[in-house]
Scaffold this motif. Structure first.
Motif, PDB file in Angstrom:
ATOM      1  N   LEU A 171      27.652 -46.467 -37.730  1.00  0.00           N
ATOM      2  CA  LEU A 171      29.008 -46.777 -38.204  1.00  0.00           C
ATOM      3  C   LEU A 171      30.032 -45.828 -37.593  1.00  0.00           C
ATOM      4  N   LYS A 172      29.678 -44.560 -37.496  1.00  0.00           N
ATOM      5  CA  LYS A 172      30.615 -43.560 -36.963  1.00  0.00           C
ATOM      6  C   LYS A 172      30.916 -43.792 -35.483  1.00  0.00           C
ATOM      7  N   GLU A 186      33.258 -43.982 -29.837  1.00  0.00           N
ATOM      8  CA  GLU A 186      32.354 -42.845 -30.038  1.00  0.00           C
ATOM      9  C   GLU A 186      33.081 -41.580 -30.487  1.00  0.00           C
ATOM     10  N   ASN A 187      34.265 -41.329 -29.967  1.00  0.00           N
ATOM     11  CA  ASN A 187      35.004 -40.107 -30.303  1.00  0.00           C
ATOM     12  C   ASN A 187      36.105 -40.328 -31.332  1.00  0.00           C
ATOM     13  N   ASP A 242      37.419 -43.612 -37.221  1.00  0.00           N
ATOM     14  CA  ASP A 242      38.766 -44.088 -37.538  1.00  0.00           C
ATOM     15  C   ASP A 242      38.945 -45.570 -37.210  1.00  0.00           C
ATOM     16  N   TYR A 243      38.139 -46.092 -36.297  1.00  0.00           N
ATOM     17  CA  TYR A 243      38.257 -47.501 -35.917  1.00  0.00           C
ATOM     18  C   TYR A 243      37.880 -48.430 -37.075  1.00  0.00           C
ATOM     19  N   LEU A 244      37.116 -47.905 -38.040  1.00  0.00           N
ATOM     20  CA  LEU A 244      36.668 -48.740 -39.165  1.00  0.00           C
ATOM     21  C   LEU A 244      37.836 -49.287 -39.979  1.00  0.00           C
ATOM     22  N   LEU A 304      41.938 -52.243 -33.189  1.00  0.00           N
ATOM     23  CA  LEU A 304      41.208 -51.555 -32.120  1.00  0.00           C
ATOM     24  C   LEU A 304      39.953 -52.312 -31.694  1.00  0.00           C
ATOM     25  N   TRP A 305      39.477 -53.201 -32.540  1.00  0.00           N
ATOM     26  CA  TRP A 305      38.227 -53.889 -32.273  1.00  0.00           C
ATOM     27  C   TRP A 305      38.317 -54.808 -31.056  1.00  0.00           C
ATOM     28  N   THR A 306      39.539 -55.140 -30.657  1.00  0.00           N
ATOM     29  CA  THR A 306      39.708 -56.028 -29.488  1.00  0.00           C
ATOM     30  C   THR A 306      39.359 -55.325 -28.181  1.00  0.00           C
TER      31      THR A 306
END
Length: 195
Positions: free
Chosen positions: A110-111, A129-130, A134-136, A141-143
């Motif tokens: 998940l991270k 990855e970095n 926060d993308y969760l 951002l998922w695009t």
């Protein structure tokens, strides 16, 4: 509640949870239900934590706990029940380790996010990855992931399920550890005909 009845209830809960982990892990191997991206799976998927840790390593203590709560091959009476309880203690310790493995791998999955074909440089990488996870909370951002389609939602949903189920498995294995130790030293309070 008697230690035998408690063990049986825990075992009957652990078995379906381990099957859920196995099924979820299988779904992680086929993003969006398609097999054409299997050579680009993330490391966290390849570790098969849901199959090995939350699945097989918890299925065995579930079966052992059910056997500890009833009559088994060790015989009836005080000694047989204590023998089965002792066996469930060791099995529960293995199950707890499996649940910890599944929980830590799914948390890392998940991270770090999925491995996908990114729009920036058109390569397979871990774009989140970095981001420290926060993308969760930011689905725009998922695009960044072009292929497999909707892989971020797929991974987030399935790894979150694995994390939740393995956390419950860890709690239940911990309870059965304590219950099994009590069963070894104190025996089972049930009457022989109730077992």
């Amino acid at each position: 509640m008697c230690t035998g009845k408690c063990a049986r209830c825990i075992g009957l809960s652990l078995i379906p949870m381990s099957i859920v982990c196995i099924v979820v892990n299988i779904l992680l191997l086929v993003p969006n239900g398609e097999t054409k991206w299997t050579e680009h799976l993330s490391l966290h998927v390849q570790l098969a934590a849901g199959f090995i840790g939350g699945g097989i390593m918890v299925l065995c203590p579930g079966i052992s706990a059910i056997r500890a709560g009833g009559k088994g091959c060790c015989g009836a009476g005080c000694c047989g029940g204590r023998c089965r309880m002792l066996s469930s203690v060791f099995s529960s310790a293995v199950g707890a380790l499996g649940a910890i493995y599944c929980l830590s791998v799914s948390g890392a999955g998940l991270k770090n996010g999925p491995k996908c074909l990114t729009e920036q440089d058109n390569t397979w990488s871990y774009p989140f990855e970095n981001s420290n996870g926060d993308y969760l909370g930011n689905s725009t951002l998922w695009t960044q992931c072009l292929e497999p389609p909707k892989v971020v939602a797929w991974n987030v949903t399935l790894f979150a399920m694995l994390a939740a189920v393995s956390a419950l498995e860890l709690v239940l294995c911990g309870i059965q550890l304590v219950n099994g130790v009590l069963g070894v030293f104190c025996g089972d309070c049930r009457k022989t005909e109730d077992a």
